[in-house]
Design a protein around this motif. Sequence first.
Motif, short mmCIF file in Angstrom:
data_model
loop_
_atom_site.label_atom_id
_atom_site.label_comp_id
_atom_site.label_asym_id
_atom_site.label_seq_id
_atom_site.Cartn_x
_atom_site.Cartn_y
_atom_site.Cartn_z
N GLU A 40 0.87 -1.17 0.00
CA GLU A 40 0.00 0.00 0.00
C GLU A 40 0.91 1.22 0.00
OE1 GLU A 40 -3.32 2.33 2.71
OE2 GLU A 40 -2.64 0.36 3.33
N PHE A 41 0.85 1.98 -1.09
CA PHE A 41 1.63 3.21 -1.16
C PHE A 41 0.80 4.34 -0.58
CE2 PHE A 41 3.59 0.69 -4.59
CZ PHE A 41 4.89 0.70 -4.13
N VAL A 42 1.43 5.14 0.30
CA VAL A 42 0.69 6.17 1.02
C VAL A 42 1.16 7.59 0.69
CG1 VAL A 42 0.15 4.61 2.93
CG2 VAL A 42 2.20 6.07 3.05
N GLN A 43 2.28 7.72 -0.02
CA GLN A 43 2.83 9.04 -0.27
C GLN A 43 3.62 9.01 -1.57
OE1 GLN A 43 4.63 10.83 3.24
NE2 GLN A 43 6.25 11.73 2.00
N ASP A 44 3.48 10.06 -2.37
CA ASP A 44 4.31 10.25 -3.57
C ASP A 44 5.17 11.47 -3.34
OD1 ASP A 44 3.05 8.15 -4.84
OD2 ASP A 44 2.07 9.37 -6.36
N ASN A 45 6.45 11.37 -3.72
CA ASN A 45 7.40 12.48 -3.57
C ASN A 45 8.03 12.79 -4.92
OD1 ASN A 45 7.09 12.50 -0.70
ND2 ASN A 45 8.39 10.71 -0.62
N HIS A 46 8.39 14.06 -5.11
CA HIS A 46 8.94 14.52 -6.38
C HIS A 46 10.04 15.53 -6.06
CE1 HIS A 46 7.86 16.11 -10.67
NE2 HIS A 46 9.14 16.29 -10.43
N SER A 47 11.24 15.31 -6.60
CA SER A 47 12.32 16.27 -6.39
C SER A 47 12.96 16.61 -7.73
CB SER A 47 13.38 15.71 -5.44
OG SER A 47 14.09 14.64 -6.04
N LYS A 48 13.56 17.78 -7.77
CA LYS A 48 14.37 18.19 -8.91
C LYS A 48 15.73 18.58 -8.36
CE LYS A 48 14.73 21.17 -12.93
NZ LYS A 48 14.09 22.20 -13.75
N SER A 49 16.78 18.11 -9.02
CA SER A 49 18.13 18.36 -8.54
C SER A 49 19.06 18.66 -9.70
CB SER A 49 18.67 17.14 -7.79
OG SER A 49 17.82 16.77 -6.73
N ALA A 50 20.11 19.43 -9.40
CA ALA A 50 21.12 19.79 -10.39
C ALA A 50 22.18 18.69 -10.49
CB ALA A 50 21.77 21.11 -10.00
N LYS A 51 23.00 18.77 -11.52
CA LYS A 51 24.09 17.82 -11.74
C LYS A 51 24.97 17.74 -10.49
CE LYS A 51 27.82 16.63 -14.93
NZ LYS A 51 27.29 15.45 -15.59
N ASN A 52 25.39 16.53 -10.15
CA ASN A 52 26.26 16.21 -9.02
C ASN A 52 25.60 16.35 -7.65
OD1 ASN A 52 28.47 15.31 -10.47
ND2 ASN A 52 29.30 17.36 -10.68
N VAL A 53 24.29 16.66 -7.60
CA VAL A 53 23.60 16.61 -6.31
C VAL A 53 23.48 15.14 -5.93
CG1 VAL A 53 21.37 16.93 -5.15
CG2 VAL A 53 22.34 18.78 -6.52
N LEU A 54 23.89 14.84 -4.70
CA LEU A 54 23.78 13.49 -4.17
C LEU A 54 22.84 13.54 -2.97
CD1 LEU A 54 26.60 10.93 -3.84
CD2 LEU A 54 24.88 11.13 -2.06
N ARG A 55 21.81 12.73 -3.01
CA ARG A 55 20.84 12.64 -1.92
C ARG A 55 20.91 11.23 -1.34
NH1 ARG A 55 17.19 17.02 -2.15
NH2 ARG A 55 17.25 18.16 -4.12
N GLY A 56 21.26 11.14 -0.06
CA GLY A 56 21.30 9.82 0.56
C GLY A 56 22.61 9.60 1.29
N ILE A 57 22.64 8.55 1.90
CA ILE A 57 21.85 7.32 1.85
C ILE A 57 20.84 7.39 3.00
CG2 ILE A 57 22.00 4.82 2.11
CD1 ILE A 57 24.91 5.14 1.03
N HIS A 58 19.56 7.46 2.65
CA HIS A 58 18.50 7.74 3.62
C HIS A 58 17.69 6.48 3.95
CE1 HIS A 58 18.48 12.02 1.71
NE2 HIS A 58 19.47 11.86 2.56
N TYR A 59 17.15 6.49 5.17
CA TYR A 59 16.23 5.45 5.61
C TYR A 59 15.56 5.95 6.89
CZ TYR A 59 20.05 4.30 8.85
OH TYR A 59 21.04 4.36 9.80
N GLN A 60 14.46 5.30 7.25
CA GLN A 60 13.78 5.58 8.52
C GLN A 60 13.90 4.34 9.39
OE1 GLN A 60 10.50 8.80 6.95
NE2 GLN A 60 9.72 7.00 7.93
N SER B 198 20.39 18.18 -14.99
CA SER B 198 19.43 18.20 -13.89
C SER B 198 18.59 16.93 -14.03
CB SER B 198 18.53 19.45 -13.93
OG SER B 198 17.66 19.41 -15.05
N ALA B 199 17.83 16.62 -12.99
CA ALA B 199 16.98 15.43 -13.03
C ALA B 199 15.76 15.65 -12.15
CB ALA B 199 17.74 14.20 -12.56
N GLU B 200 14.65 15.08 -12.59
CA GLU B 200 13.44 15.03 -11.77
C GLU B 200 13.24 13.58 -11.35
OE1 GLU B 200 10.04 17.38 -12.54
OE2 GLU B 200 11.15 18.70 -13.90
N PHE B 201 12.97 13.41 -10.06
CA PHE B 201 12.95 12.10 -9.43
C PHE B 201 11.62 11.95 -8.70
CE2 PHE B 201 14.36 8.97 -6.26
CZ PHE B 201 15.09 8.10 -7.06
#
Length: 181
Positions: A44-64, A126-129
């Motif tokens: 069951e998916f409860v949330q959708d997320n959308h990000s836009k980032s520039a070249k060489n942006v690194l997001r992570g390593i994330h977890y809860q 850039s990228a949209e994720f």
Amino acid sequence: MKITPTALPEVLLIEPQVFGDDRGFFFESYNERKFRDLTGLQLEFVQDNHSKSAKNVLRGIHYQIQQAQGKLVRCTAGSVFDVAVDLRKSSPRFGQWVGVELSGENKRQLWVPPGFGHGFVVTSDSAEFLYKTTDYWAPEFERSVLWNDPTLNIAWPIDGQPLLSKKDVEGKRLDEAELFA
């Protein structure tokens, strides 16, 4: 839809069937029944997320650490190198990672189950994720493992230092992080 287990078998590479012609393309980015039938997972998916980032942006390593999120991730514009890391201490693959290219062009997705850390670096200008999650964002339970942890030795396809958030600069080494049992 084609689903292929990665080197970490719980992490799945999903390739949709794309219908295209000179007008453009169409594909189902998610079909609950097909996903369930092909993977055996009932989510069951409860949330959708959308990000836009520039070249060489690194997001992570994330977890809860609590309210652990499964994530169905994709890049809709540009390209990213997407990484999942097994953070379950009881797993025979603990500390192993898998990385794949996701892009607006290849339209691939990655299923990252609960118990895994997730991150990506933008390899295009850039990228949209976009990603769906199986639990809500709970900042009090959010954790981050250092992107360049020497134990993980992730082969990020970047030259030099990535662009990081404060949270990611302050990430913990794997041997110091609060992890899953």
